[in-house]
Scaffold this active site. Structure first.
Site, PDB file in Angstrom:
ATOM      1  N   ASP A  57      -4.604  30.812 -24.493  1.00 31.71           N
ATOM      2  CA  ASP A  57      -3.158  30.623 -24.451  1.00 31.71           C
ATOM      3  C   ASP A  57      -2.463  31.819 -25.102  1.00 31.71           C
ATOM      4  OD1 ASP A  57      -0.496  29.073 -24.664  1.00 31.71           O
ATOM      5  OD2 ASP A  57      -1.858  27.580 -23.812  1.00 31.71           O
ATOM      6  N   HIS A 307       3.724  28.392 -27.626  1.00 34.74           N
ATOM      7  CA  HIS A 307       3.000  27.546 -26.672  1.00 34.74           C
ATOM      8  C   HIS A 307       1.574  27.238 -27.125  1.00 34.74           C
ATOM      9  CE1 HIS A 307       1.207  26.558 -22.663  1.00 34.74           C
ATOM     10  NE2 HIS A 307       2.418  26.099 -22.404  1.00 34.74           N
ATOM     11  N   SER A 497       1.083  21.878 -19.041  1.00 32.83           N
ATOM     12  CA  SER A 497       0.539  22.606 -20.190  1.00 32.83           C
ATOM     13  C   SER A 497       0.230  21.673 -21.340  1.00 32.83           C
ATOM     14  CB  SER A 497       1.535  23.669 -20.664  1.00 32.83           C
ATOM     15  OG  SER A 497       1.594  24.755 -19.782  1.00 32.83           O
TER      16      SER A 497
END
Length: 620
Positions: A57, A307, A497
């Site tokens: 990520d 994220h 996600s």
């Protein structure tokens, strides 16, 4: 909080036993929909213990809330790596250190001021230079070191750079305002002094000088922004060898004086000691280091966005004080270890590259990950094709690492699944689901008639070459930890996600149970168990939900039931002839496809796992 009547299966164990109705805090990080909470309540030892999860990520902040320690007190985040190269620093400036009373002194013709290091540090000759011409024979003189430089803004995420620039601009303008007040007083004193008298040439020049300074300080025209091209802090990186490891010091103040820095600030590869630092109290940005090529390259590892830490929090966040009613619940597999593999390039706005993905898979094998999660994806021309897919298949079928990925956020139209999560056979593609309790806890939707469904934007199959696309679904939102530089503990994010790491955490629970009980497990066996035990929902097509919602409890029962069945490890590759490319199914979407009767032939080829030779009877 509003009191919500939860269905029995959605309550925690404590709530089920006491009959207490309360705000659904566990739905802030959903675990009841997948029966993960029920599974851990019934099997406390199978909480992810013994399992290592790779997070491909934007990078994971080592200082994020809940990502530092495991339940037994050991380190949770065991390795961080910048696979993009965005934090690489070439250590090509050679220098020597001499020990004096005030510390280790480093001088170099490229640097005006001397660099001072803590006198308590141990500096030795580099392994490649020992015995060369007497260099390093004296343990206090001519000890070789290497220097490098990096702009802090080149490491920071774009949002952080914007915030830091705004902070310094605000502080600068405040200082300018203070100076302007002083000049206003000076102008007032001058006016009072000269009164109504006609000004002399010197007084005119003095008044013009004061007025010019005032206009510059107040910048009333707004024509110039003195900080518009602010390059930020120039970081000095010093590398030395302590006799066992290469170590790095980062001068975040830009003064060159690091004599007062504690010895613990001399960091080596993160996986060895788990050290990390913070650039400043303004940015609150944490960093770690890795050292490559015998000290010639230093990688300063900084996440490219929030994220990755959020994804890691969903998967395995752990709070020692977390309880069933905690507002900051644990992740799905709180006992699992994490490996952060940064594939989002800070120079490209956190976009991934093929090189970064390849390096990440290599690191996943090197650090013995059991399952990896990729919450990235985009469209592709050729599903299930390309170099990365070949590497993913090798990772899964040869090295036995389970690969989970998001299906995409481009729904609800058909054939909107993204690559690689929704288009690849070797990867488990996950769609995003929202339950009534999630609607209540995360979105304050308190209507009693809400029903669980996939999010409207959750991508839908089939793939362009006829495969189903979505394998399973999991809760697609959570409120959990983000990096410290965000200046908040938790944040709500939603998307596939988020559903993908939720499913990854569920898989970590199953792998933890299998390891604890000595049950054989392969990616093919696990995927077959997941899809056979998933709970399908009425009103959702198989193209939306795949085989349905992952059910941890039921899946574990299936695994134990068929643990001695070798056929569970067989996978199959399907190829339909007469269709463009390497079609995996019959997908008739265009008008011309259905105008005439067609006959198709399909080749079904078994894959027997990662063994070079397979028993002939099993092949038959």
């Amino acid at each position: 909080y509003t009191v919500v009547n939860l269905p029995k299966e959605a309550r925690t164990k404590k709530q089920r036993n006491s009959g207490i109705m309360s705000f659904p805090t566990q739905s802030l990080l959903p675990k009841t929909e997948t029966k993960a909470q029920l599974f851990v309540d019934d099997n406390p030892r199978y909480d992810g213990t013994g399992v290592t999860i790779g997070i491909l990520d934007t990078g994971v902040d080592p200082g994020a809330i809940g990502l530092s320690r495991l339940p037994d007190g050991s380190r949770k985040l065991v390795h961080v790596a910048d696979c993009t190269g965005s934090g690489d620093v070439s250590m090509n400036i050679e220098a020597h250190a001499v020990k004096e009373e005030k510390g280790w002194i480093i001088k170099n013709s490229l640097i005006d001021n001397e660099i001072v290091l803590n006198p308590g540090l141990t500096l030795k000759s580099f392994p490649s230079e020992k015995g060369k011409g007497g260099i390093g024979d004296d343990e206090t003189t001519n000890i070789p070191v290497r220097l490098g430089f990096k702009r802090a803004y080149e490491l920071f995420p774009k949002k952080l750079t914007t915030r830091v620039k705004k902070y310094y601009k605000t502080r600068f303008m405040q200082q300018q305002h203070c100076h302007a007040v002083t000049v206003h007083r000076e102008l007032a004193a001058f006016t009072e002094k000269v009164g109504e008298k006609e000004l002399t040439k010197e007084q005119i020049r003095e008044k013009e000088d004061i007025t010019a300074r005032l206009e510059l300080l107040e910048n009333k025209s707004g024509d110039s922004d003195p900080l518009h091209d602010d390059p930020g802090t120039l970081l000095l990186i010093v590398l030395f060898f302590d006799g066992e490891d290469y170590r790095v010091l980062v001068d975040t103040e830009g003064t060159g004086d690091m004599s007062a820095l504690p010895l613990s600030f001399a960091m080596t590869d993160y996986y060895k000691e788990g050290q990390y630092g913070t650039f400043s109290h303004v940015d609150m940005c944490n960093y770690a280091v890795n050292i490559y090529q015998d000290g010639k390259v230093v990688s300063i590892v900084v996440d490219a966005g929030a994220h990755g830490s959020h994804v890691a929090g969903i998967t395995a966040r752990y709070h020692a004080t977390s309880s069933d009613s905690d507002e900051e619940p644990n992740g799905v597999a709180p006992g699992a270890k994490l490996v952060s593999l940064k594939i989002g390039d800070s120079r490209l706005g956190s976009m991934e590259t093929g090189t970064a993905l390849t390096r990440a898979l290599i690191e996943a094998v090197k650090h013995k990950c059991d399952v990896i999660n990729l919450s990235y994806g985009e469209g592709c021309c050729l599903p299930n094709n390309g170099r990365f897919i070949e590497l993913a298949e090798e990772l899964v079928y040869k090295h036995g690492i389970v690969f989970v990925s998001s299906a995409g956020n481009n729904g609800p139209a058909l054939t909107t699944v993204g690559a690689p999560g929704g288009t690849s056979d070797a990867i488990i593609g996950v769609a995003a689901y929202v339950s009534p309790t999630m609607m209540s806890a995360e979105y304050s939707a308190l209507k009693d008639d809400n029903e669980g469904t996939t999010y409207t934007w959750s991508s839908v199959g089939p793939t362009a070459d006829g495969a189903q696309g979505v394998d399973i679904m999991a809760p697609g939102a959570a409120i959990t930890c983000v990096p410290n530089w965000c200046l908040q503990r938790n944040q709500l994010m939603n998307g596939t996600s988020m559903s993908s790491p939720n499913a990854t955490g569920c898989i970590a629970l199953l792998l933890s149970a299998a390891k604890a009980e000595g049950t054989q497990m392969t990616p093919s066996r696990l995927k077959r168990a997941l899809i056979n035990c998933a709970d399908s929902f009425d009103g959702l097509s198989c193209l939306q939900q795949g085989w349905g919602m992952i059910n941890v409890d039921k899946t574990w029962g299936y695994i134990k039931q068929f643990q001695n069945n070798p056929f569970q490890d067989i996978n199959f590759k399907v190829n339909v002839s007469g269709r463009p490319g390497k079609a995996r199914g019959v997908y008739l979407r265009q008008t011309e496809d259905t105008r005439a009767k067609q006959t198709f032939a399909a080749d079904v080829n078994p894959i027997f796992g990662n063994e070079d030779s397979t028993d002939l009877q099993l092949q038959r």
